[in-house]
Design a protein around this motif. Structure first.
Motif, PDB file in Angstrom:
ATOM      1  N   THR A 107       0.858  -1.183   0.000  1.00  0.00           N
ATOM      2  CA  THR A 107       0.000   0.000   0.000  1.00  0.00           C
ATOM      3  C   THR A 107       0.895   1.234   0.000  1.00  0.00           C
ATOM      4  O   THR A 107       1.804   1.347   0.817  1.00  0.00           O
ATOM      5  CB  THR A 107      -0.888  -0.005   1.250  1.00  0.00           C
ATOM      6  OG1 THR A 107      -1.682  -1.187   1.229  1.00  0.00           O
ATOM      7  CG2 THR A 107      -1.800   1.216   1.299  1.00  0.00           C
ATOM      8  N   ARG A 108       0.627   2.134  -0.915  1.00  0.00           N
ATOM      9  CA  ARG A 108       1.413   3.362  -1.007  1.00  0.00           C
ATOM     10  C   ARG A 108       0.470   4.546  -1.217  1.00  0.00           C
ATOM     11  O   ARG A 108      -0.712   4.372  -1.458  1.00  0.00           O
ATOM     12  CB  ARG A 108       2.377   3.290  -2.198  1.00  0.00           C
ATOM     13  CG  ARG A 108       3.362   2.122  -2.167  1.00  0.00           C
ATOM     14  CD  ARG A 108       4.268   2.233  -3.389  1.00  0.00           C
ATOM     15  NE  ARG A 108       5.119   1.076  -3.595  1.00  0.00           N
ATOM     16  CZ  ARG A 108       6.315   0.910  -3.041  1.00  0.00           C
ATOM     17  NH1 ARG A 108       6.793   1.808  -2.206  1.00  0.00           N
ATOM     18  NH2 ARG A 108       7.046  -0.156  -3.314  1.00  0.00           N
ATOM     19  N   VAL A 109       1.043   5.737  -1.170  1.00  0.00           N
ATOM     20  CA  VAL A 109       0.251   6.931  -1.487  1.00  0.00           C
ATOM     21  C   VAL A 109       0.102   7.007  -3.004  1.00  0.00           C
ATOM     22  O   VAL A 109       1.089   6.944  -3.730  1.00  0.00           O
ATOM     23  CB  VAL A 109       0.948   8.206  -0.975  1.00  0.00           C
ATOM     24  CG1 VAL A 109       0.168   9.453  -1.396  1.00  0.00           C
ATOM     25  CG2 VAL A 109       1.120   8.146   0.528  1.00  0.00           C
ATOM     26  N   THR A 110      -1.131   7.152  -3.464  1.00  0.00           N
ATOM     27  CA  THR A 110      -1.362   7.284  -4.894  1.00  0.00           C
ATOM     28  C   THR A 110      -2.027   8.627  -5.194  1.00  0.00           C
ATOM     29  O   THR A 110      -2.718   9.197  -4.354  1.00  0.00           O
ATOM     30  CB  THR A 110      -2.254   6.140  -5.416  1.00  0.00           C
ATOM     31  OG1 THR A 110      -3.471   6.114  -4.669  1.00  0.00           O
ATOM     32  CG2 THR A 110      -1.548   4.801  -5.271  1.00  0.00           C
ATOM     33  N   HIS A 111      -1.810   9.106  -6.408  1.00  0.00           N
ATOM     34  CA  HIS A 111      -2.266  10.437  -6.799  1.00  0.00           C
ATOM     35  C   HIS A 111      -3.660  10.390  -7.432  1.00  0.00           C
ATOM     36  O   HIS A 111      -4.513  11.226  -7.172  1.00  0.00           O
ATOM     37  CB  HIS A 111      -1.229  11.032  -7.764  1.00  0.00           C
ATOM     38  CG  HIS A 111      -1.540  12.412  -8.228  1.00  0.00           C
ATOM     39  ND1 HIS A 111      -2.520  12.690  -9.162  1.00  0.00           N
ATOM     40  CD2 HIS A 111      -1.004  13.611  -7.897  1.00  0.00           C
ATOM     41  CE1 HIS A 111      -2.567  13.995  -9.373  1.00  0.00           C
ATOM     42  NE2 HIS A 111      -1.655  14.577  -8.615  1.00  0.00           N
ATOM     43  N   ASN A 112      -3.865   9.413  -8.273  1.00  0.00           N
ATOM     44  CA  ASN A 112      -5.165   9.128  -8.899  1.00  0.00           C
ATOM     45  C   ASN A 112      -5.640  10.103  -9.966  1.00  0.00           C
ATOM     46  O   ASN A 112      -6.808  10.043 -10.368  1.00  0.00           O
ATOM     47  CB  ASN A 112      -6.244   8.927  -7.826  1.00  0.00           C
ATOM     48  CG  ASN A 112      -5.988   7.646  -7.057  1.00  0.00           C
ATOM     49  OD1 ASN A 112      -6.013   6.571  -7.644  1.00  0.00           O
ATOM     50  ND2 ASN A 112      -5.697   7.759  -5.770  1.00  0.00           N
TER      51      ASN A 112
END
Ligand code: GN1
Ligand code: MG
Length: 356
Positions: A204-209
């Motif tokens: 799980t990572r930070v995503t921008h989307n």
């Protein structure tokens, strides 16, 4: 309240001289804020769309935490990431009496952005933009609020899909046997891919989307990459979502809704340029499982888009704005053509990653 009066509710330095509309965003309303003695705008004021984003405070909290994290890593503290400007009461937003939410960030000076990635060089720059962003948030491990429920979660999309097909609100299902079979024949494969995220095979990572090139800023003189902007859809998920959505849009030789299917297909040249840019920052950070699946991410998100357009057509066009009655069906077919093009090149796509 006028935009100017709302801007005054924020901790802005100097005296506000003018507030002018900026662009024509589909989702938020955006304004440039000028202060006395400065020619360039100094701040951006936005009315956040609380229909699309039901929890604006949680959204602003995501943005604040991530940008403050990135700021600790960049040399240029003012241009290396967005800076949220708090309201006079210390909140990250200001809520007007009519229920609208507003937020302010600084206007990044001396920057430029590109409208469209229409050359391998720009695809490469867009790939670098996302790679830089992912590398900066690599060690951000706190959870973020889920701003749009199940956004790229195909299991959730199937729950919606099954209900839509069953309800058949617009009475269109009877004519869609072929299109529906495109979805059903790949259901298990796509679920198996998402399961790798659910079971922790993909971290799980930070995503921008929202990874289009216009969401990255570059220095207007040197051309150096500065930072990612438009952080409304930050979420905790897998990088597959971001890379996949970028591949879906950057590599398409036609338009997303091209009625001429002969124009639609995946450009291997654009794909390679994008991946080179992305991996220039991320190749030592991604896990083996991520690298082994990166090419498939393009197929996954394109498939999801086929499903979402077709589902909206089945629902009677309630989510995406349409310009003519069959628009969502035309989009479905164009994205399906792109999916088939990716499927036929998948082995070569993955081979390129293995080589890098
Ligand atoms: C919507 O309008 P835009 O480009 O921000 C959608 C994306 C779709 C895209 C398809 C919040 O994005 O997921 O891929 O349309 N965003 C949302 O054109 O649903
Ligand atoms: Mg967007």
């Amino acid at each position: 309240m006028t935009a100017l009066e709302i801007a005054r509710q924020f901790a802005i330095k100097g005296e506000i001289s003018e507030v002018k509309p900026l662009g024509e965003g589909f989702i938020n309303d955006t304004f440039k804020v000028y202060t006395k003695g400065n020619e360039a705008p100094q701040y951006i004021l936005q009315r956040k769309n609380h229909i699309v984003f039901p929890d604006v405070p949680a959204m602003m909290d995501n943005i604040y935490r991530v940008t403050e994290h990135i700021r600790t890593k960049v040399a240029d503290k003012e241009r290396g990431t967005l800076t949220i400007v708090k309201a006079n009461d210390g909140k990250l937003y200001y809520k007007t009496e009519d229920g609208n939410f507003w937020a302010v960030c600084t206007f990044i000076q001396g920057s430029k952005c590109y409208d469209r990635a229409d050359s391998p060089e720009l695809a490469y720059q867009g790939g670098r933009g996302l790679g830089l962003f992912h590398s900066q948030v690599n060690d951000f491990t706190e959870p973020l609020a889920e701003i749009i429920k199940g956004f790229h979660n195909i299991r959730w999309r199937f729950t919606q899909w099954d209900a839509s097909v069953k309800a058949d609100k617009a009475r269109r299902v009877k004519d869609l046997a072929e299109e529906i079979s495109w979805i059903e024949s790949r259901r298990e494969k796509m679920l198996a891919f998402w399961e790798k995220f659910e079971t922790g095979v993909f971290p799980t990572r930070v995503t921008h989307n929202d990874t289009k090139i216009s969401n990255f800023l570059f220095d207007d003189e040197s051309g150096d990459l500065l930072c990612a902007i438009d952080l409304d859809t930050l979420m905790s998920s897998t990088v597959m979502n971001d890379v996949g959505d970028a591949l879906r849009s950057y590599t398409n030789t036609g338009a997303e809704d091209d009625p001429d299917l002969g124009k639609v297909g995946m450009s291997m040249e654009m794909y390679k340029a994008y991946m080179e840019g992305y991996l220039s920052y991320m190749k030592d950070t991604l896990t083996k499982a991520e690298k082994d699946n990166l090419a498939f991410s393009g197929l996954y998100i394109t498939y999801e888009q086929v499903l979402r357009f077709l589902m909206d057509y089945i629902d009677g066009d309630t989510y995406y704005k349409t310009k003519y009655p069959e628009h969502n069906l035309v989009r479905t077919r164009a994205q399906y053509k792109l999916l088939q093009s990716m499927e036929s090149q998948h082995t070569e796509m993955q081979k390129f990653i293995d080589e890098i």
